[in-house]
Design an enzyme around this catalytic site. Structure first.
Site, short mmCIF file in Angstrom:
data_model
loop_
_atom_site.label_atom_id
_atom_site.label_comp_id
_atom_site.label_asym_id
_atom_site.label_seq_id
_atom_site.Cartn_x
_atom_site.Cartn_y
_atom_site.Cartn_z
N LYS A 96 0.84 -1.29 0.14
CA LYS A 96 -0.06 -0.02 0.23
C LYS A 96 0.49 0.94 0.05
CE LYS A 96 -3.43 -2.47 1.89
NZ LYS A 96 -3.31 -3.98 2.73
O1 LIG Z 1 -9.21 -3.75 1.70
C1 LIG Z 1 -8.20 -4.25 2.16
C2 LIG Z 1 -7.62 -4.24 1.63
C3 LIG Z 1 -6.52 -5.15 1.88
N1 LIG Z 1 -6.91 -6.42 2.95
C4 LIG Z 1 -5.28 -7.57 2.92
O2 LIG Z 1 -5.70 -9.04 3.13
C5 LIG Z 1 -5.37 -10.32 3.36
C6 LIG Z 1 -6.58 -10.18 4.41
O3 LIG Z 1 -6.03 -10.87 5.15
P1 LIG Z 1 -7.59 -11.97 6.01
O4 LIG Z 1 -6.81 -13.14 7.07
O5 LIG Z 1 -7.88 -13.15 4.65
O6 LIG Z 1 -8.19 -11.06 6.50
C7 LIG Z 1 -4.80 -8.89 5.28
O7 LIG Z 1 -3.24 -8.56 4.00
C8 LIG Z 1 -4.80 -7.21 5.00
O8 LIG Z 1 -4.50 -6.28 5.57
C9 LIG Z 1 -7.70 -6.46 3.15
O9 LIG Z 1 -7.97 -7.46 3.83
N2 LIG Z 1 -8.27 -5.47 2.65
#
Ligand SMILES: O=c1ccn([C@@H]2O[C@H](COP(=O)(O)O)[C@@H](O)[C@H]2O)c(=O)[nH]1
Length: 275
Positions: A96
């Site tokens: 990001k």
């Molecule tokens: O809008 C967003 C952008 C980035 N993320 C990232 O994706 C993963 C989600 O992890 P889970 O464990 O499957 O919830 C994580 O790295 C977030 O920082 C997001 O969730 N939403």
């Protein structure tokens, strides 16, 4: 990697799963803590057990940066391991980034040249000159935050600005930027009802969709409203897969969870594309 190659891999594997690599030393199995590089060993085992079910890996850099220089080295070993052993898999540095152009160029070099990721996530807030340095890299992809999966997305992204929600403005304006064909967008799975509107603006772009699994988003809803005629989705799941078990069977259990998602994806792909 080109988007065409990514599309071919999706059809071949019948999967548009992206496994999130978010290693946390407080959550990874105890026995790995005795190794020299627990984060890398954890990632390597997850990658080896899921590579045939997934088309992408998304290490979130926060989970490496938190451990200082050692974490950064684990990130480098992880991306090298994927590129050397599974070169067809699409890699995303979830970092990001985004800054004034001069600085964005250095971020782009770090992730595209030094680490050799296929893509990096970027925040759109600083506008055109903060994103275009990333777009200048051929066959590399810039994945811009559009409508994120968290509750705070409603603080700014859905605000009405001159008669249009901000995330729509971001999507539309970004299409006018130089090399915009290298753009993909982040849209949260928790915001499935927004996909129809988003697809009106970016019908052909790949969307990176985090938020199924631990955040509770629905894969079928995302597909119903967000899939295009080339699939056009990379659906990410991290915790629900990588932390399926804290025991010595963690990689096996991660595979079982990834397989559940891949099977659902295969069914959707089969129904829509008759493959
Ligand atoms: O809008 C967003 C952008 C980035 N993320 C990232 O994706 C993963 C989600 O992890 P889970 O464990 O499957 O919830 C994580 O790295 C977030 O920082 C997001 O969730 N939403």
């Amino acid at each position: 990697m080109t988007t065409q190659q990514l599309h071919e891999q999706i059809l071949q594997k019948k999967s548009f799963l992206c496994v999130g690599l978010d290693p946390d030393l407080t959550k990874i199995p105890q026995h790995l803590l005795e190794t020299e590089d627990p984060i890398f060993e954890f990632n390597k085992a997850i990658i080896d057990s899921t590579h045939d079910l997934t088309v992408g890996y998304k290490p979130n850099t926060a989970f490496f940066e938190a451990y200082g220089i050692k974490g950064w080295m684990s990130l480098q070993k992880t991306i090298n391991y994927i590129n050397e052993n599974y070169p067809d898999i699409f890699t995303i540095a979830d970092a990001k980034r985004g800054d004034i152009g001069n600085t964005s160029s250095m971020y782009a070099k770090a992730f595209f040249e030094d680490l050799n990721f296929d893509s990096v996530t970027v925040a759109p807030y600083m506008g055109k000159d903060s994103v275009e340095p990333f777009l200048a890299f051929e066959n590399k992809h810039t994945i811009m935050l559009a409508l994120t999966s968290n509750e705070g997305a409603f603080d700014f992204q859905t605000l009405n600005t001159n008669g249009k929600e901000l995330y729509k403005q971001v999507l539309e304006t970004s299409k006018t930027w130089k090399n915009s064909e290298n753009l993909m967008y982040v849209v949260g799975a928790t915001k499935a009802e927004y996909f129809t509107e988003i697809r009106k603006i970016v019908p052909d772009s790949f969307l990176l969709v985090p938020g199924i699994g631990a955040q509770g988003g629905s894969l079928s809803e995302v597909c119903k409203y967000g899939m295009n005629d080339k699939v056009g989705l990379l659906v990410n799941s991290a915790r629900a897969i990588i932390y399926a078990s804290k025991g010595t069977d963690f990689a096996e259990k991660a595979r079982e969870e990834a397989l559940k998602v891949q099977k659902e994806m295969a069914e959707i792909i089969g129904l829509k594309f008759q493959v």
